[in-house]
Motif scaffolding. Structure first.
Motif, PDB file in Angstrom:
ATOM      1  N   ARG A 519       0.817  -1.192   0.041  1.00 47.65           N
ATOM      2  CA  ARG A 519      -0.005  -0.006  -0.115  1.00 47.65           C
ATOM      3  C   ARG A 519       0.688   1.257   0.229  1.00 47.65           C
ATOM      4  NH1 ARG A 519      -3.180  -1.847   3.615  1.00 47.65           N
ATOM      5  NH2 ARG A 519      -2.196  -0.786   5.362  1.00 47.65           N
ATOM      6  N   HIS A 522       2.265   1.751  -3.358  1.00 47.02           N
ATOM      7  CA  HIS A 522       1.269   2.315  -4.429  1.00 47.02           C
ATOM      8  C   HIS A 522       0.997   3.662  -4.068  1.00 47.02           C
ATOM      9  CE1 HIS A 522      -2.713   2.991  -6.150  1.00 47.02           C
ATOM     10  NE2 HIS A 522      -3.150   3.203  -5.067  1.00 47.02           N
ATOM     11  N   TRP A 523       0.775   4.235  -2.927  1.00 48.43           N
ATOM     12  CA  TRP A 523       0.453   5.650  -2.719  1.00 48.43           C
ATOM     13  C   TRP A 523       1.848   6.389  -3.064  1.00 48.43           C
ATOM     14  CZ3 TRP A 523      -3.812   7.587  -2.969  1.00 48.43           C
ATOM     15  CH2 TRP A 523      -5.208   7.016  -2.558  1.00 48.43           C
TER      16      TRP A 523
END
Length: 692
Positions: A519, A522-523
Motif C-alpha cells: 500500500r 502504491h501511494w
C-alpha cells in the motif's frame, strides 16, 4: 491292562519329474483372488533361476477310477500358470520335465485340503529379512539396477531398502521385535549417524510421541528446511556442489530435505545475491546495500523517489496490458474450479505469469540526478527470489534547499513580510536613516500579529472540513513519504512511522508487513512529495474515497502500540502513565477495527513465543487453546520437546497470547428493572399500580 497307542511313522512323498504336457490345472485350488506378484514376473523369475519348489500333484482318474496318465495341480497353480506362459512363448518345451510331489488320492486328505495348507501355512517374509537380503546381494557385487531387474522393482525401491538395512542394528532389532513400525524406521534414515539415531530412539522410548514427523524433527535439529527461501534461491544442487550435505529420509521427495550447514548456505546465497545485484549497482545509484534479509522498517527516515515511468517500451506496455487482461479472463472463466484446470489452460497460465514476471522485473526509470544521490536495497523475498527496492534517499544525501532563513525573512514561526509591507520600529529606535530602505518588523510584533492570524486560521479551517482534511493529509504525506529534512508547516501535527527495535525474525514476511509495504509503494508512486504546490493540488482534487483511504494509511502508519520498558526513575522519554495511555488507546483502536491476530496469520511457534516462556506458560497455552487432555499429554516433556509439540498442537487453534488479544468491546449490560423483567407473554411490561 495298559494299552499304548502306537504312532504311525511319517512318510514323505518323493519328487519325480513329470512332463509338462501331462499336467493340468485343478479346480480344487482354493486360491481365487489375484495375488500381488504377477504371473509375468513369476515366469521371468522361473526362467532366470528355475523352480525352487516342486508342484504338489495328484493322479487324474476317469469316472471308472482308472488313472489317465495325467496329473492335476491343486497346490502350485501359479507356478503352473507361469510354466504355461513360458511354454506358449516357446521358451520351455511342452514335454519339459517338471519336479512334482505326487500325493496319494486315497490318503483321506482331499485336494482342497492340500491347496489350503500350502497357502495358509506359508509365512510371508518379514520386510527386514528382505532389506537384509538386498544388502547381501549388494555386498556380493550386484548393483541397484541389477537387483531391481531381478526382483521386479524400481532402482529407487532398492536404494530405499538398502538405506533401511543400513540403520543402526539396535533399531533393526527393535523393528523385528515390533518396537518400531516401518514408518518410524523410515524416519530414522534421515541421518546415517548411528549414535544420533540411538539417542533419538532412547528419547522416544520415554515419551508418548513416537510419530515419524517427531523423530525427523529430533534428528534434524539445527538443520535448515529445503523450503527455506535461501535454499529456494540458491538451489540444493549448488549447495551440494560446494560440499554441503543434505539430510533425507525415505519420505523425502526430490528437492526436499534438510541442509545441515547454515554458514555455508548463507555464504553461498549472499555471494550469488551480490553477483546478481551487480547490474543494479551499474544503473548509477549512489549506494547499494545487499543482505539476505533486512529488518522491518529499514526504510524508516528515507525519502523514496518517484519514478519517471515504468521503464517498459511502448510495445512492452501493450504486451503487458494484453497479458494481464488474458490472465484475468482465464481466472474468471475457471473461477468455479481453479484446482481442476485443463492441461492447456494450466500451461498457458504458467506462460503468462512467467512473461509478467519478466516484464515486471524491468526497472522503472528515474531522473539521473535523483539516482546519483539515492540508493537501493537488495535482499531475498519471501518467495525465494531477489527483491530490489530502488530509489531511497538518505537525509545526509539530500540537496540543500538554500541557506537557513533568519527571523523576519519569512522563516521562523511562519512570520514574514510581503513586499511593500510597512514596518514598525521598536520604541526608542531611530526610524530615520540615510536611505528609504524598508526595515524588518520587530520580532515581538511579528509574534503578536501571527498569533492573531493563527486564531483566525483555526476558526476558518474549522468551518471548512474539506480544507481541513486536505491540510491534514498534506502534512501527513510530507511526514511519511518525504525525507523529513526541512519539512515544516503551519499544522502542528506530526506523523512518524515508528521503528521497531525489538522484532521477531519473521516480522518482515508477515501478511501485515507485506500489505503495508504494498500500500505504501502504491501511494508513494503517485504522490509528488517534493513539490508542495503539486501535492496540495493533487490532494485537493482527489475523490473523497481516495482521500479517506490515503488518510487511513497515513494515520495507520503512525500507530505505535508497542510496549517498552519505562525508566523507573523517569529519565526516559516515556513515562509509566504515557505507556499505560498508549496501551489503553491501542486496545480501544483494536476494538474499533475488530482486530484478530489469528486471522492475520499469526501462530505461536518455537521461535516467536514458545521458546521464550516457561513450561507452565506453555502448558497453560495448550490447555487454553486445545484442551486439558492435550496439556496432560505434554506436561512430562522437557522444555525443547514440549515447545515443539505445543507448536504442532496450537497450529490450528487460533490461540494467541494475552498481549495480542483484543479486549471484549461489549460492556456488560446493566440488570433490567423488576418491572421490565416480569413481562407479559406478548412482550409488553405490566403497568405499575400505584397502590402496590
Amino acid at each position: 491292562m495298559l494299552v499304548t497307542k502306537t504312532q504311525m511313522k511319517v512318510v514323505l512323498g518323493s519328487v519325480r519329474d513329470i512332463p509338462f504336457d501331462k499336467l493340468v490345472p485343478s479346480k480344487s485350488n482354493v486360491r481365487r483372488v489375484k495375488p500381488g506378484v504377477s504371473i509375468e514376473d513369476l515366469a521371468e523369475d522361473i526362467a532366470r533361476r528355475g523352480l525352487v519348489s516342486a508342484l504338489a500333484v495328484r493322479a487324474l482318474r476317469d469316472d471308472a477310477g482308472v488313472d489317465t496318465g495325467s496329473f492335476e495341480v491343486p497346490a502350485g497353480g501359479r507356478r503352473f500358470q507361469a510354466l504355461q506362459r513360458l511354454v506358449k512363448a516357446k521358451r520351455l518345451a511342452r514335454t519339459a520335465p517338471v519336479p512334482c510331489i505326487v500325493k496319494d488320492g486315497d490318503s483321506g486328505i482331499s485336494a482342497e485340503d492340500d491347496s489350503l495348507a500350502e497357502n495358509v501355512h506359508r509365512v510371508a517374509l518379514h520386510p527386514l529379512d528382505q532389506f537384509r537380503a538386498f544388502k547381501v546381494l549388494a555386498d556380493q557385487g550386484q548393483g541397484d539396477e541389477e537387483i531391481a531387474a531381478n526382483w521386479f522393482v524400481t532402482p529407487a525401491v532398492v536404494r530405499q531398502r538398502l538405506r533401511l538395512a543400513a540403520v543402526s542394528p539396535t533399531l533393526l532389532d527393535g523393528y523385528a521385535e515390533d518396537m518400531l513400525t516401518l514408518d518410524q524406521l523410515m524416519a530414522f534414515t534421515v541421518t546415517t549417524d548411528h549414535d544420533r539415531q540411538l539417542q533419538v530412539f532412547e528419547r522416544i522410548q520415554s515419551g508418548w510421541n513416537k510419530e515419524p514427523y517427531y523423530i525427523r524433527s529430533l534428528l534434524t535439529q539445527g538443520a535448515i528446511d529445503a523450503r527455506d527461501r535461501r535454499v529456494r534461491y540458491l538451489g540444493i544442487a549448488a549447495y551440494e556442489a560446494a560440499g554441503g550435505t543434505v539430510l533425507r529420509d525415505l519420505f523425502t521427495e526430490d528437492g526436499d530435505g534438510w541442509l545441515d550447514d547454515a554458514l555455508l548456505l548463507d555464504r553461498l546465497a549472499l555471494e550469488k545475491l551480490q553477483g546478481e545485484a551487480a547490474p543494479v549497482a551499474a544503473e548509477g545509484w549512489r549506494w547499494v546495500e545487499i543482505a539476505l534479509d533486512f529488518p522491518y522498517g529499514h526504510q524508516t527516515g528515507l525519502r523514496r523517489l518517484i519514478a519517471l515511468g515504468s521503464g517498459l517500451a511502448t510495445d512492452e506496455e501493450a504486451q503487458r496490458e494484453a497479458l494481464q487482461a488474458e490472465l484475468e479472463q482465464l481466472e474468471a472463466d475457471y473461477a468455479d474450479d481453479p484446482d481442476d484446470l485443463p492441461e492447456a489452460v494450466d500451461r498457458r497460465l504458467s506462460e503468462i505469469e512467467a512473461a509478467l514476471d519478466r516484464l515486471d522485473s524491468i526497472p522503472a526509470r528515474f531522473d539521473d540526478d535523483d539516482r546519483a544521490r539515492a540508493g537501493v536495497f537488495v535482499s531475498l523475498g519471501g518467495d525465494g527470489r531477489m527483491r530490489v527496492e530502488r530509489g531511497f534517499v538518505r537525509p545526509e544525501d539530500e540537496e540543500a534547499a538554500g541557506p537557513p532563513l533568519e527571523a523576519g525573512d519569512g522563516g521562523g514561526d511562519g512570520a514574514g513580510r510581503s513586499e511593500g509591507q510597512e514596518s514598525r520600529g521598536d520604541p526608542g529606535e531611530d526610524d530615520s536613516s540615510e536611505d528609504d530602505a524598508p526595515k524588518p518588523l520587530p520580532e515581538r510584533l511579528v509574534a503578536e500579529l501571527t498569533a492573531h492570524r493563527t486564531l483566525a486560521l483555526r476558526d476558518a479551517v474549522a468551518q471548512v472540513p474539506e480544507v481541513a482534511l486536505t491540510l491534514l493529509l498534506h502534512k501527513l504525506v510530507r511526514d511519511l513519504f518525504g525525507s523529513g529534512v526541512g519539512v515544516g508547516g503551519c499544522l502542528d501535527v506530526a506523523a512518524r512511522p515508528t521503528y521497531l527495535p525489538v522484532q521477531a525474525a519473521d516480522l518482515n514476511d508477515s501478511a501485515s508487513a507485506q500489505a503495508i509495504a504494498a500500500r505504501h509503494a502504491h501511494w508513494g508512486d503517485r504522490l509528488p512529495v517534493d513539490d508542495d504546490d503539486a501535492l496540495w493540488t493533487l490532494l485537493a482534487t482527489m475523490a473523497d474515497e481516495e482521500r479517506a483511504a490515503l488518510l487511513a494509511h497515513c494515520v495507520g502508519s503512525a500507530v505505535n502500540a508497542r510496549w517498552e520498558k519505562v525508566d523507573r526513575y523517569g529519565g526516559g522519554s516515556l513515562s509509566s502513565l504515557g505507556l499505560a495511555n498508549r496501551i489503553a488507546q491501542a486496545d480501544r483502536l483494536a476494538q474499533a477495527v475488530a482486530l484478530d491476530l489469528a486471522e492475520t496469520g499469526w501462530r505461536p511457534t518455537v521461535a516467536n513465543y514458545l521458546s521464550q516462556v516457561t513450561k507452565p506458560q506453555i502448558i497453560a497455552a495448550v490447555r487454553e487453546g486445545v484442551g486439558e487432555m492435550a496439556a496432560q499429554l505434554i506436561d512430562h516433556l522437557k522444555k525443547p520437546d514440549m515447545a515443539r509439540e505445543a507448536e504442532r498442537l496450537l497450529a490450528e487453534s487460533n490461540w494467541v497470547p494475552g498481549p495480542l488479544r483484543t479486549p471484549d468491546a461489549s460492556p456488560a449490560e446493566p440488570p433490567l428493572p423488576d418491572f421490565l423483567v416480569d413481562a407479559d407473554e406478548d412482550g409488553s411490561a405490566p403497568l405499575a399500580i400505584a397502590a402496590e
